[in-house]
Design an enzyme around this catalytic site. Structure first.
Site, short mmCIF file in Angstrom:
data_model
loop_
_atom_site.label_atom_id
_atom_site.label_comp_id
_atom_site.label_asym_id
_atom_site.label_seq_id
_atom_site.Cartn_x
_atom_site.Cartn_y
_atom_site.Cartn_z
N ARG A 1 0.83 -1.22 0.00
CA ARG A 1 0.00 0.00 0.00
C ARG A 1 0.86 1.26 0.00
O ARG A 1 0.56 2.23 -0.69
CB ARG A 1 -0.93 0.01 1.23
CG ARG A 1 -2.12 -0.86 1.00
CD ARG A 1 -2.95 -1.12 2.22
NE ARG A 1 -3.78 -2.29 1.93
CZ ARG A 1 -4.96 -2.22 1.32
NH1 ARG A 1 -5.46 -1.05 0.99
NH2 ARG A 1 -5.64 -3.31 1.03
N LYS B 1 12.95 -5.90 0.84
CA LYS B 1 14.08 -6.30 1.66
C LYS B 1 13.64 -7.24 2.80
O LYS B 1 12.53 -7.06 3.27
CB LYS B 1 14.83 -5.09 2.21
CG LYS B 1 13.99 -4.13 3.05
CD LYS B 1 13.59 -4.41 4.36
CE LYS B 1 13.15 -4.78 5.49
NZ LYS B 1 12.26 -4.83 6.42
N1 LIG Z 1 10.61 -0.95 2.84
C1 LIG Z 1 10.06 -0.87 4.04
O1 LIG Z 1 10.11 0.15 4.72
C2 LIG Z 1 9.33 -2.08 4.58
C3 LIG Z 1 8.44 -1.91 5.61
C4 LIG Z 1 7.72 -3.01 6.03
C5 LIG Z 1 7.94 -4.24 5.43
N2 LIG Z 1 8.85 -4.38 4.45
C6 LIG Z 1 9.08 -5.68 3.81
O2 LIG Z 1 7.97 -5.93 2.97
C7 LIG Z 1 7.63 -7.30 2.96
C8 LIG Z 1 6.15 -7.44 3.31
O3 LIG Z 1 5.93 -6.90 4.59
P1 LIG Z 1 4.48 -6.34 5.01
O4 LIG Z 1 4.67 -5.71 6.33
O5 LIG Z 1 3.88 -5.57 3.90
O6 LIG Z 1 3.69 -7.72 5.19
P2 LIG Z 1 2.11 -7.95 5.16
O7 LIG Z 1 1.40 -6.72 5.56
O8 LIG Z 1 1.87 -9.21 5.90
O9 LIG Z 1 1.81 -8.20 3.61
C9 LIG Z 1 2.36 -9.27 2.89
C10 LIG Z 1 1.43 -9.61 1.74
O10 LIG Z 1 2.04 -10.63 0.97
C11 LIG Z 1 1.05 -11.51 0.43
N3 LIG Z 1 1.48 -12.92 0.63
C12 LIG Z 1 1.95 -13.75 -0.32
N4 LIG Z 1 2.32 -14.91 0.17
C13 LIG Z 1 2.09 -14.85 1.47
C14 LIG Z 1 2.26 -15.78 2.51
N5 LIG Z 1 2.76 -17.01 2.31
N6 LIG Z 1 1.90 -15.41 3.76
C15 LIG Z 1 1.37 -14.18 3.99
N7 LIG Z 1 1.20 -13.24 3.01
C16 LIG Z 1 1.54 -13.59 1.77
C17 LIG Z 1 -0.25 -11.17 1.15
O11 LIG Z 1 -1.05 -10.55 0.17
P3 LIG Z 1 -2.20 -11.43 -0.51
O12 LIG Z 1 -2.98 -12.03 0.62
O13 LIG Z 1 -2.94 -10.44 -1.29
O14 LIG Z 1 -1.52 -12.49 -1.35
C18 LIG Z 1 0.10 -10.16 2.21
O15 LIG Z 1 -0.83 -9.12 2.33
C19 LIG Z 1 8.57 -7.96 3.96
O16 LIG Z 1 9.59 -8.58 3.25
C20 LIG Z 1 9.12 -6.83 4.80
O17 LIG Z 1 10.46 -7.07 5.23
C21 LIG Z 1 9.53 -3.31 4.00
#
Ligand SMILES: NC(=O)c1ccc[n+]([C@@H]2O[C@H](COP(=O)([O-])OP(=O)(O)OC[C@H]3O[C@@H](n4cnc5c(N)ncnc54)[C@H](OP(=O)(O)O)[C@@H]3O)[C@@H](O)[C@H]2O)c1
Length: 353
Positions: free
Chosen positions: A18, A99
């Site tokens: 998002r 990352k």
């Molecule tokens: N750059 C930054 O500042 C930053 C900040 C936070 C996180 N991150 C990184 O971004 C990545 C995602 O983090 P997030 O906090 O966005 O996580 P999140 O809110 O849990 O979102 C992950 C999304 O991935 C999808 N997904 C696909 N396979 C999955 C699985 N096996 N289990 C759960 N979800 C799965 C899901 O979408 P669907 O259900 O639609 O498939 C879920 O909504 C991580 O690698 C984290 O290290 C980066």
């Protein structure tokens, strides 16, 4: 005539997906075209929530097949990154991977091999290396504005309660080194190169996941001291000290709104002691408080360099990616996958796997 915008697809509909979608509205080179999810319904909801931007949502596999998608951003949990990135590459799409791009240095190498096989650009979304403040800081070091670097100090920690079952605390793929430590380690290695020595201390939860860590890295004559943690709210800044001065991030090292900078003039040419005139004794000042006040003021004579940014700053990595994709580059010159693997190698040296 201006070039058409790069059409991005996001894989995953969570928190960072998002934020990236929102920041892409500030991108000079890209636009969001599609979102892929494990469930088409969720992707459609995401697309509908993106007011003012024309995007469609569907199952990930369907999105990857689309010919009108130029690049894919993988925003899934850490253990899924390699699988999703390789699926995108095999579908013929260049890929930007959240990352840490992989859960281990070895897995980063597997992604690198897949990118070479597909002859496509793949890069970890190490966004901090592309934010305006960090770009300016890198330029200042390159220009030798503060001399030769001798010390890098950075910390990144947030007070985050431990929640059993949360992926952040999964000992195999999470922990604070992979979640937060990757940022200051990537910054140190980006500025200073490959470390000659790495050591560290960790504190763990009962399940073995690392909740706090401190790392010491040596790069020739420069030393880095890095701390990261899940339990304390830290200043989250970085300071680079060099032979003539220092530069610090004002505010978060991830996307600093300003840099503080102080540099001495180059030292005067060396004069042997026997040739130096004998210095006269100082007369006692009639206004000692005034001369001291001047000394105190000079100690604070830091220059402040404003490094403003738009949104939360995730779009700058997307613009860098687009620029090198258009040049036909196989890797980013700022953050190639070899650098991703090297950061994970440092983390593995400290975490013991
Ligand atoms: N750059 C930054 O500042 C930053 C900040 C936070 C996180 N991150 C990184 O971004 C990545 C995602 O983090 P997030 O906090 O966005 O996580 P999140 O809110 O849990 O979102 C992950 C999304 O991935 C999808 N997904 C696909 N396979 C999955 C699985 N096996 N289990 C759960 N979800 C799965 C899901 O979408 P669907 O259900 O639609 O498939 C879920 O909504 C991580 O690698 C984290 O290290 C980066």
């Amino acid at each position: 005539m201006s070039e058409p915008k790069l059409r991005w697809a996001i894989v995953g509909t969570g928190h960072i997906a998002r934020k990236f979608a929102s920041d892409l509205r500030w991108s000079k080179t890209g636009t969001l075209a599609a979102v892929g999810s494990r469930r088409a319904e969720r992707a459609k909801e995401f697309a509908a929530a993106m007011g003012g931007v024309e995007i469609t949502g569907d199952e990930t596999a369907t999105v990857l097949e689309r010919r009108d998608i130029d690049a894919v951003y993988v925003a899934t949990p850490n253990p899924d990154h390699a699988k999703s990135a390789i699926a995108a590459l095999q579908a013929g799409k260049p890929v930007l991977i959240e990352k840490p791009a992989a859960v281990s240095a070895a897995e980063a190498q597997v992604i690198h091999e897949a990118a070479k096989d597909a002859n496509l650009l793949a890069m970890e979304a190490m966004w901090i290396l592309f934010t305006p403040g960090i770009v300016r800081l890198r330029e200042m070091l390159r220009e030798g504005r503060i001399g030769a670097v001798r010390s890098f100090t950075a910390s990144l920690s947030y007070g985050r309660p431990h929640i059993a079952g949360d992926k952040l605390f999964d000992p195999a793929s999470g922990g604070v080194l992979r979640d937060l430590g990757v940022y200051p380690v990537a910054l140190a290695q980006n500025l200073l190169g490959s470390p000659d020595e790495v050591s560290g201390l960790t504190s763990r939860l009962d399940n073995g996941s690392i909740r706090q860590a401190s790392l010491s890295l040596r790069f020739g004559e420069a030393m880095a001291s890095i701390a990261c943690g899940f339990e304390a709210e830290g200043p989250n800044t970085a300071t680079i000290a060099a032979t003539r001065g220092y530069v610090s991030t004002k505010g978060s090292l991830l996307c600093p709104p300003a840099l503080a900078f102080k540099s001495k003039s180059p030292p005067a040419p060396y004069t042997p002691a026997e040739e130096k005139p004998v210095a006269p004794l100082h007369k006692p000042s009639r206004l000692p408080w005034f001369s001291n006040a001047r000394k105190i003021a000079s100690a604070y004579r830091e220059k402040l360099i404003m490094t403003s940014f738009q949104g939360s700053g995730l779009q700058y990595q997307a613009d860098h990616f687009a620029a090198y994709l258009r040049r036909g580059a196989a890797q980013s010159p700022i953050h190639p996958l070899a650098a991703t693997a090297a950061v994970l190698q440092t983390i593995e040296t400290v975490s013991g796997r």
